[in-house]
Design a protein around this motif. Structure first.
Motif, PDB file in Angstrom:
ATOM      1  N   UNK A 167     -94.175  35.272 -33.967  1.00 22.57           N
ATOM      2  CA  UNK A 167     -93.262  35.147 -32.836  1.00 22.57           C
ATOM      3  C   UNK A 167     -92.322  36.352 -32.775  1.00 22.57           C
ATOM      4  N   UNK A 168     -91.559  36.441 -31.696  1.00 29.13           N
ATOM      5  CA  UNK A 168     -90.599  37.536 -31.520  1.00 29.13           C
ATOM      6  C   UNK A 168     -89.575  37.519 -32.650  1.00 29.13           C
ATOM      7  N   UNK A 169     -89.324  38.694 -33.234  1.00 28.12           N
ATOM      8  CA  UNK A 169     -88.299  38.828 -34.248  1.00 28.12           C
ATOM      9  C   UNK A 169     -88.672  38.312 -35.622  1.00 28.12           C
ATOM     10  N   UNK A 170     -89.912  37.894 -35.824  1.00 23.95           N
ATOM     11  CA  UNK A 170     -90.314  37.286 -37.087  1.00 23.95           C
ATOM     12  C   UNK A 170     -91.367  38.147 -37.782  1.00 23.95           C
ATOM     13  N   UNK A 171     -92.189  37.534 -38.618  1.00 23.01           N
ATOM     14  CA  UNK A 171     -93.278  38.254 -39.286  1.00 23.01           C
ATOM     15  C   UNK A 171     -94.328  37.242 -39.724  1.00 23.01           C
ATOM     16  N   UNK A 198     -91.632  45.058 -38.117  1.00 24.24           N
ATOM     17  CA  UNK A 198     -91.437  43.666 -38.520  1.00 24.24           C
ATOM     18  C   UNK A 198     -91.866  43.474 -39.970  1.00 24.24           C
ATOM     19  N   UNK A 199     -91.120  42.622 -40.683  1.00 32.35           N
ATOM     20  CA  UNK A 199     -91.526  42.247 -42.032  1.00 32.35           C
ATOM     21  C   UNK A 199     -91.751  43.455 -42.916  1.00 32.35           C
ATOM     22  N   UNK A 200     -92.954  43.549 -43.466  1.00 29.44           N
ATOM     23  CA  UNK A 200     -93.278  44.617 -44.422  1.00 29.44           C
ATOM     24  C   UNK A 200     -93.968  45.807 -43.768  1.00 29.44           C
ATOM     25  N   UNK A 201     -94.121  45.790 -42.447  1.00 26.42           N
ATOM     26  CA  UNK A 201     -94.664  46.949 -41.720  1.00 26.42           C
ATOM     27  C   UNK A 201     -93.505  47.822 -41.270  1.00 26.42           C
ATOM     28  N   UNK A 202     -93.402  48.993 -41.841  1.00 25.13           N
ATOM     29  CA  UNK A 202     -92.281  49.888 -41.540  1.00 25.13           C
ATOM     30  C   UNK A 202     -92.470  50.535 -40.167  1.00 25.13           C
ATOM     31  N   UNK A 307     -85.556  25.023 -42.489  1.00 24.48           N
ATOM     32  CA  UNK A 307     -84.646  26.002 -43.101  1.00 24.48           C
ATOM     33  C   UNK A 307     -85.408  27.288 -43.429  1.00 24.48           C
ATOM     34  N   UNK A 308     -86.611  27.160 -43.945  1.00 23.54           N
ATOM     35  CA  UNK A 308     -87.428  28.345 -44.233  1.00 23.54           C
ATOM     36  C   UNK A 308     -87.784  29.099 -42.950  1.00 23.54           C
ATOM     37  N   UNK A 309     -88.101  28.365 -41.912  1.00 28.52           N
ATOM     38  CA  UNK A 309     -88.471  29.004 -40.641  1.00 28.52           C
ATOM     39  C   UNK A 309     -87.324  29.832 -40.091  1.00 28.52           C
ATOM     40  N   UNK A 310     -86.107  29.314 -40.190  1.00 30.27           N
ATOM     41  CA  UNK A 310     -84.960  30.078 -39.707  1.00 30.27           C
ATOM     42  C   UNK A 310     -84.603  31.215 -40.657  1.00 30.27           C
ATOM     43  N   UNK A 311     -84.915  31.057 -41.931  1.00 27.58           N
ATOM     44  CA  UNK A 311     -84.651  32.099 -42.928  1.00 27.58           C
ATOM     45  C   UNK A 311     -85.342  33.405 -42.539  1.00 27.58           C
ATOM     46  N   UNK A 312     -86.565  33.310 -42.019  1.00 28.27           N
ATOM     47  CA  UNK A 312     -87.290  34.511 -41.597  1.00 28.27           C
ATOM     48  C   UNK A 312     -86.475  35.272 -40.562  1.00 28.27           C
ATOM     49  N   UNK A 313     -85.822  34.548 -39.671  1.00 29.25           N
ATOM     50  CA  UNK A 313     -85.039  35.194 -38.611  1.00 29.25           C
ATOM     51  C   UNK A 313     -83.728  35.790 -39.131  1.00 29.25           C
ATOM     52  N   UNK A 315     -83.679  37.743 -41.553  1.00 31.66           N
ATOM     53  CA  UNK A 315     -84.074  38.960 -42.257  1.00 31.66           C
ATOM     54  C   UNK A 315     -84.678  40.031 -41.345  1.00 31.66           C
ATOM     55  N   UNK A 316     -84.682  39.818 -40.046  1.00 30.09           N
ATOM     56  CA  UNK A 316     -85.223  40.817 -39.133  1.00 30.09           C
ATOM     57  C   UNK A 316     -84.314  42.034 -39.030  1.00 30.09           C
ATOM     58  N   UNK A 317     -84.907  43.201 -38.809  1.00 31.09           N
ATOM     59  CA  UNK A 317     -84.113  44.422 -38.660  1.00 31.09           C
ATOM     60  C   UNK A 317     -83.254  44.350 -37.403  1.00 31.09           C
ATOM     61  N   UNK A 318     -82.074  44.990 -37.416  1.00 32.69           N
ATOM     62  CA  UNK A 318     -81.186  44.941 -36.250  1.00 32.69           C
ATOM     63  C   UNK A 318     -81.876  45.435 -34.983  1.00 32.69           C
ATOM     64  N   UNK A 319     -81.794  44.634 -33.935  1.00 29.67           N
ATOM     65  CA  UNK A 319     -82.339  45.011 -32.633  1.00 29.67           C
ATOM     66  C   UNK A 319     -83.782  44.649 -32.403  1.00 29.67           C
TER      67      UNK A 319
END
Length: 410
Positions: A167-171, A198-202, A307-313, A315-319
């Motif tokens: 989804x948007x903003x996640x990984x 996103x996530x581990x893709x720089x 709680x885990x599902x929101x945790x991913x959000x 940790x997203x990079x700013x913007x």
């Protein structure tokens, strides 16, 4: 006990929550809940919260009739009565007042307090057999417009390829329950990617640091390259939310690359997801964005999974989250994309959760009307992130969607 006293009692009990202090560091604010003319004044200060006397000048007010509050206090509550952000964005019976900045700062507190006020039994479902050890994580260097992109992806199982789009903003962590599913892995080659940024893709080394913005054209290029260079064969594309919208675009624009699609929480148009405080120096983005998405989950999903599902959000990079919404909320239009899909070339399954006010079952039904022969399933009791907020209950719907596409693609 009357509605006012019941609400007051549940708010008072919520203030003993162990999670609330983590979500409200240094919050100083008065919030008033009105049940008709009666008020419950809630004061946050010095790392704590308490019900106080009537506030003369609350920064945020939540106002509704006793009848409206009574629906929120039902077990379980109806959709749009289940979270603060649902009350704000999708429920006309509630009046939310306050400056946009105050609402953004208060959102983590309000979302958690209402989550605790709402009482819902956890939906029971048979537990799938899962083994995280079967998941293989690795990188691929993917060429996109002659620019190398280091794409992280995870894979498990053998058989019909399934590409999961987050989804948007996640990984791709959203799809860990599916990749770990030992039965699914017997019949499907399960692949989940972290999109660039996103996530581990720089970001690619050519990125100049400018604001991130995901357009439909760029997103289509990314997914086409991933299908060609990572998956390397035709696949079922199973995307959630933004990924569901792109799966529909792929079915319309790149049917030669797909066996079919399973669109999880597909929007028709989702214009209401933007918020100026998703990326703003005045607001803690990690707290705000994780609370913002917490509001579109089902109260019937397990608390730990939510709680885990929101945790991913968090940790997203700013913007990145609002940048993704350039595609999801600004560009995607199901009225344009759905009629362009040839279901004989790309069979379509649509899965809609009834607690999702971003991509509703009505949205799925409108899409289904424009795609002859598609499968549309309404998932009673699920929200916007069914794959990770309640993977066990979601599993049967996913299997039905995959099998529908698999049979239709033969």
């Amino acid at each position: 006990m009357g509605t006012f006293n019941k609400l007051r009692s549940r708010i008072a009990e919520a203030l003993g929550d162990r999670e609330l202090p983590r979500l409200t560091p240094d919050l100083t604010m008065d919030i008033a809940f009105y049940v008709g003319d009666q008020v419950i004044a809630l004061n946050f200060a010095e790392g704590g919260a308490a019900i106080s006397g009537e506030s003369d000048d609350p920064q945020v007010t939540v106002r509704a009739t006793a009848d409206a509050w009574e629906q929120l206090l039902m077990t379980p509550p109806p959709a749009t009565f289940h979270s603060f952000t649902a009350l704000q964005l999708a429920n006309p019976l509630f009046e939310i007042a306050g400056s946009p900045l105050a609402l953004a700062k208060a959102r983590p507190a309000l979302e958690r307090v209402i989550e605790l006020v709402v009482t819902s039994p956890e939906m029971k479902a048979e537990h799938a057999q899962r083994d995280l050890r079967q998941i293989r994580g690795q990188y691929a260097v993917v060429d996109i417009d002659d620019v190398p992109h280091e794409i992280y992806y995870e894979e498990a199982g053998e058989g019909v390829p399934v590409l999961f789009l987050h989804t948007a903003g996640a990984d791709s962590r959203q799809f860990l329950p599916q990749l770990a599913d030992t039965e699914l892995a017997k019949n499907y080659r399960l692949i989940a990617v972290d999109l660039p940024f996103h996530g581990r893709s720089m970001p690619p080394l050519t990125w100049d640091g400018a604001p991130y913005k995901l357009t439909a054209s760029l997103y289509l290029k990314w997914c086409t390259a991933i299908l060609e260079q990572v998956v390397r064969e035709k696949a079922i594309v199973a995307g959630g939310s933004m990924g569901a919208a792109m799966s529909l675009v792929l079915a319309a624009e790149r049917p030669e690359h797909v066996l079919g699609i399973v669109a999880i929480e597909p929007p028709f148009r989702s214009k209401g997801r933007r918020n100026p405080y998703q990326h703003n120096v005045n607001v803690h983005g990690s707290l705000h964005n994780s609370a913002y998405v917490r509001g579109i989950m089902s109260p019937l999903s397990p608390a730990g999974e939510r709680r885990r599902s929101s945790w991913i959000y968090s940790q997203g990079a700013p913007g990145v989250y609002p940048g993704d919404l350039s595609f999801y909320s600004d560009e995607f239009d199901g009225a344009v994309t759905a009629p362009r899909i040839d279901p004989s070339r790309a069979p379509v399954a649509l899965l809609s959760g009834d607690y999702d006010y971003s991509a509703t079952p009505a949205d799925g039904a409108r899409l289904a009307e424009l795609i002859p022969g598609c499968l549309h399933l309404v998932m009673d009791g699920l929200g916007h992130f069914p794959m990770c907020e309640h993977p066990n209950f979601f599993r049967s719907y996913l299997v039905k969607g995959l099998e529908f596409v698999r049979q239709a693609a033969r």
